[in-house]
Design a protein around this motif. Sequence first.
Motif, PDB file in Angstrom:
ATOM      1  N   THR A 219     -26.980   1.842  11.379  1.00 41.30           N
ATOM      2  CA  THR A 219     -26.275   0.601  11.685  1.00 41.30           C
ATOM      3  C   THR A 219     -27.169  -0.583  12.023  1.00 41.30           C
ATOM      4  O   THR A 219     -26.667  -1.674  12.282  1.00 41.30           O
ATOM      5  CB  THR A 219     -25.265   0.811  12.829  1.00 41.30           C
ATOM      6  OG1 THR A 219     -25.962   1.246  14.000  1.00 41.30           O
ATOM      7  CG2 THR A 219     -24.207   1.835  12.439  1.00 41.30           C
ATOM      8  N   SER A 220     -28.492  -0.393  12.002  1.00 39.41           N
ATOM      9  CA  SER A 220     -29.397  -1.527  12.048  1.00 39.41           C
ATOM     10  C   SER A 220     -29.948  -1.752  10.649  1.00 39.41           C
ATOM     11  O   SER A 220     -29.383  -1.249   9.666  1.00 39.41           O
ATOM     12  CB  SER A 220     -30.504  -1.315  13.079  1.00 39.41           C
ATOM     13  OG  SER A 220     -31.245  -2.523  13.260  1.00 39.41           O
ATOM     14  N   ASP A 221     -31.043  -2.472  10.537  1.00 30.49           N
ATOM     15  CA  ASP A 221     -31.560  -2.915   9.251  1.00 30.49           C
ATOM     16  C   ASP A 221     -32.694  -2.015   8.775  1.00 30.49           C
ATOM     17  O   ASP A 221     -33.340  -1.334   9.577  1.00 30.49           O
ATOM     18  CB  ASP A 221     -32.072  -4.354   9.403  1.00 30.49           C
ATOM     19  CG  ASP A 221     -31.902  -5.181   8.154  1.00 30.49           C
ATOM     20  OD1 ASP A 221     -31.870  -4.598   7.056  1.00 30.49           O
ATOM     21  OD2 ASP A 221     -31.816  -6.413   8.275  1.00 30.49           O
ATOM     22  N   CYS A 222     -32.960  -2.052   7.466  1.00 29.89           N
ATOM     23  CA  CYS A 222     -34.118  -1.353   6.907  1.00 29.89           C
ATOM     24  C   CYS A 222     -35.266  -2.312   6.642  1.00 29.89           C
ATOM     25  O   CYS A 222     -36.312  -1.902   6.136  1.00 29.89           O
ATOM     26  CB  CYS A 222     -33.730  -0.628   5.623  1.00 29.89           C
ATOM     27  SG  CYS A 222     -33.198  -1.725   4.281  1.00 29.89           S
ATOM     28  N   SER A 223     -35.073  -3.594   6.963  1.00 31.70           N
ATOM     29  CA  SER A 223     -36.090  -4.621   6.720  1.00 31.70           C
ATOM     30  C   SER A 223     -35.867  -5.752   7.727  1.00 31.70           C
ATOM     31  O   SER A 223     -34.849  -5.778   8.427  1.00 31.70           O
ATOM     32  CB  SER A 223     -35.988  -5.141   5.288  1.00 31.70           C
ATOM     33  OG  SER A 223     -34.780  -5.852   5.099  1.00 31.70           O
TER      34      SER A 223
END
Length: 252
Positions: A219-223
């Motif tokens: 649920t957070s970002d990959c970048s």
Amino acid sequence: MSALKVLIVGETWITTSTHTKGFDSFITSSYGEGYSYLKTALEDGGAEVTVITNERAPIDFPDTVEKLAAYDVLVLSDIGANTLLLTPDTWKLARVAPNRLEVIRDYVMQGGGLVMVGGYLTFTGIDAKGFWKDTPVEPCLPVRLMATDDRSEQPQGISGTTVKADHPILAGVPEGWPAVLGYNRTTLAEGAELIATIGADHPFIAAADCGKGRSVVFTSDCSPHWCPEPFLAWEGYPVLWRNICAFAAGRS
């Protein structure tokens, strides 16, 4: 075993800026992409990765389960539901076209792997413009979505908390989550596995079976911007993403 075939969709943007200098002003534009970190991590682990960018997705995203089934895993990252719903034929020419959110649902139900990654236009997103709530895709996810803007901005940094350390997704992942700068708030779906939490016990990583397939959310970002440099440089980053995709594909 054959190489894992992963389709990443999203993670690109175009920025337009107006520069005003006294009486005069001019406009510049720039192109950005955030998928390279994830793509490199997966390819270094032996996966075959195809990317469909946000600007190409309305045209290039598969419109049948058979076409989508060429991939073991579909990764949706920072792409709104409208981008897949509104093809040029429908939006510009008022023609009937396949509902590609139903295609995703049927792909998972028939054995495909689905991964949704957080961002401003996934889950519910900024100003609710991600628009994934109440779509055919939501019941396939291990989380349930908010009806309104679901962002939790954490500029001071916030770290996840492991719940199931023995889960295959965390195999070989070092202890101690690096901080992220935000996430999408969701609630765990009935019957789903909660693997890690963040904030006020919101799911950080969760997984679920859906028909013959599986889904995983991060649920957070990959970048950047929610995923800062220390997280990208963390030795657990490539291991985590390889595990997530392998699990979604049923290879764990």
